[in-house]
Design a protein around this motif. Structure first.
Motif, short mmCIF file in Angstrom:
data_model
loop_
_atom_site.label_atom_id
_atom_site.label_comp_id
_atom_site.label_asym_id
_atom_site.label_seq_id
_atom_site.Cartn_x
_atom_site.Cartn_y
_atom_site.Cartn_z
N GLY A 171 -2.82 3.57 1.53
CA GLY A 171 -2.51 3.75 3.06
C GLY A 171 -2.45 2.62 3.88
O GLY A 171 -1.48 2.25 4.58
N GLU A 172 -3.54 1.82 3.77
CA GLU A 172 -3.38 0.43 4.44
C GLU A 172 -2.28 -0.58 4.08
O GLU A 172 -1.90 -1.27 4.85
CB GLU A 172 -4.75 -0.32 4.29
CG GLU A 172 -5.97 0.49 5.20
CD GLU A 172 -7.27 0.02 4.68
OE1 GLU A 172 -8.09 -0.54 5.60
OE2 GLU A 172 -7.43 -0.22 3.47
N ALA A 173 -2.05 -0.51 2.82
CA ALA A 173 -1.20 -1.43 2.29
C ALA A 173 0.33 -1.01 2.81
O ALA A 173 1.16 -1.97 2.99
CB ALA A 173 -1.29 -1.48 0.67
N GLY A 174 0.50 0.25 2.58
CA GLY A 174 1.64 0.76 3.20
C GLY A 174 2.08 0.56 4.79
O GLY A 174 3.06 0.06 4.82
N LEU A 175 0.99 0.63 5.44
CA LEU A 175 0.96 0.25 6.90
C LEU A 175 1.38 -1.19 7.01
O LEU A 175 2.17 -1.60 7.81
CB LEU A 175 -0.31 0.45 7.65
CG LEU A 175 -0.54 1.70 7.76
CD1 LEU A 175 -1.73 2.35 8.48
CD2 LEU A 175 0.71 2.73 8.48
N LEU A 176 0.65 -2.08 6.21
CA LEU A 176 1.12 -3.36 6.33
C LEU A 176 2.45 -3.94 5.75
O LEU A 176 3.15 -4.66 6.30
CB LEU A 176 0.35 -4.30 5.27
CG LEU A 176 -1.13 -4.63 5.78
CD1 LEU A 176 -2.19 -5.29 4.57
CD2 LEU A 176 -1.13 -5.82 7.14
N GLY B 61 15.58 1.62 -0.06
CA GLY B 61 14.66 1.36 0.75
C GLY B 61 13.35 0.38 -0.03
O GLY B 61 13.54 0.04 -1.18
N ILE B 62 12.31 0.51 0.56
CA ILE B 62 11.14 -0.33 -0.08
C ILE B 62 10.04 0.83 -0.45
O ILE B 62 9.92 1.90 0.27
CB ILE B 62 10.65 -1.23 0.97
CG1 ILE B 62 11.61 -2.12 1.54
CG2 ILE B 62 9.23 -1.73 0.45
CD1 ILE B 62 10.97 -2.95 2.69
N LEU B 63 9.70 0.95 -1.79
CA LEU B 63 8.79 2.09 -2.15
C LEU B 63 7.57 1.34 -2.57
O LEU B 63 7.50 0.27 -3.31
CB LEU B 63 9.45 2.55 -3.36
CG LEU B 63 10.67 3.03 -3.46
CD1 LEU B 63 11.49 3.41 -4.67
CD2 LEU B 63 11.03 4.21 -2.36
N LEU B 64 6.64 1.78 -2.32
CA LEU B 64 5.08 1.50 -2.62
C LEU B 64 4.58 2.55 -3.67
O LEU B 64 4.14 3.57 -3.35
CB LEU B 64 4.25 1.43 -1.33
CG LEU B 64 2.63 0.96 -1.70
CD1 LEU B 64 2.60 -0.49 -2.23
CD2 LEU B 64 2.18 1.09 -0.47
N GLU B 65 4.76 1.93 -4.97
CA GLU B 65 4.08 3.03 -5.93
C GLU B 65 2.69 2.54 -6.18
O GLU B 65 2.11 1.66 -6.43
CB GLU B 65 4.80 2.22 -7.46
CG GLU B 65 6.25 2.48 -7.39
CD GLU B 65 6.76 3.91 -7.64
OE1 GLU B 65 6.05 4.79 -8.29
OE2 GLU B 65 7.71 4.54 -7.54
N PHE C 95 1.48 -1.10 -5.90
CA PHE C 95 0.14 -1.35 -5.35
C PHE C 95 -1.07 -1.58 -6.60
O PHE C 95 -1.82 -2.34 -6.36
CB PHE C 95 -0.36 0.03 -4.63
CG PHE C 95 -1.75 -0.02 -4.08
CD1 PHE C 95 -2.11 -0.65 -2.91
CD2 PHE C 95 -2.59 0.78 -4.57
CE1 PHE C 95 -3.44 -0.85 -2.45
CE2 PHE C 95 -4.05 0.78 -4.36
CZ PHE C 95 -4.19 0.15 -3.13
N GLY C 96 -0.65 -0.77 -7.60
CA GLY C 96 -2.02 -1.02 -8.95
C GLY C 96 -2.02 -2.30 -9.24
O GLY C 96 -2.98 -2.61 -9.65
#
Length: 120
Positions: free
Chosen positions: A5-10, A29-33, A65-66
């Protein structure tokens, strides 16, 4: 430790720093896996992000993210910020070059991978 969640906000904040023109044709778009992505060249080699083009789904940027978690689990927040920003901008460079018909960064990535292969 940084949460997804923090990484997504960043990433959201970092994405807002970029000019609107950068988003032309980035319809995916930009996806955070949440998962990691390992490179087939080596067990300790992680893919941090990818620029994807698909004939139906279009263009998108994926951040893993992983993979960041594997490399920066105990790192300071500023390290996470620096590396996320670097990866996001790297993938945007692929996008912009793709729109322009250029492949300079793609060639540099290949050179770095060739260097890695030579070091193993």
């Amino acid at each position: 430790m940084m949460s997804i969640g923090e990484a997504g906000l960043l990433l959201d904040r970092m994405a807002e720093e970029l000019p609107a023109e950068f988003y032309r044709e980035l319809n995916g778009g930009i996806l955070l896996e949440p998962g990691e992505k390992r490179h087939p060249e080596g067990p300790g080699l992680f893919i941090m992000g990818e620029y994807r083009t698909h004939p139906v789904l279009g263009r998108s940027i994926v951040i893993y993210f992983g993979s960041f978690l594997q490399l920066y689990r105990g790192a300071l927040r500023r390290t996470w910020e620096r590396e996320l920003r670097k990866t996001l901008r790297h993938e945007f460079t692929h996008h912009i070059e793709s729109l322009a018909g250029e492949r300079g960064l793609e060639r540099r990535d290949k050179e770095r991978l060739d260097w890695y292969r030579g070091m193993r």
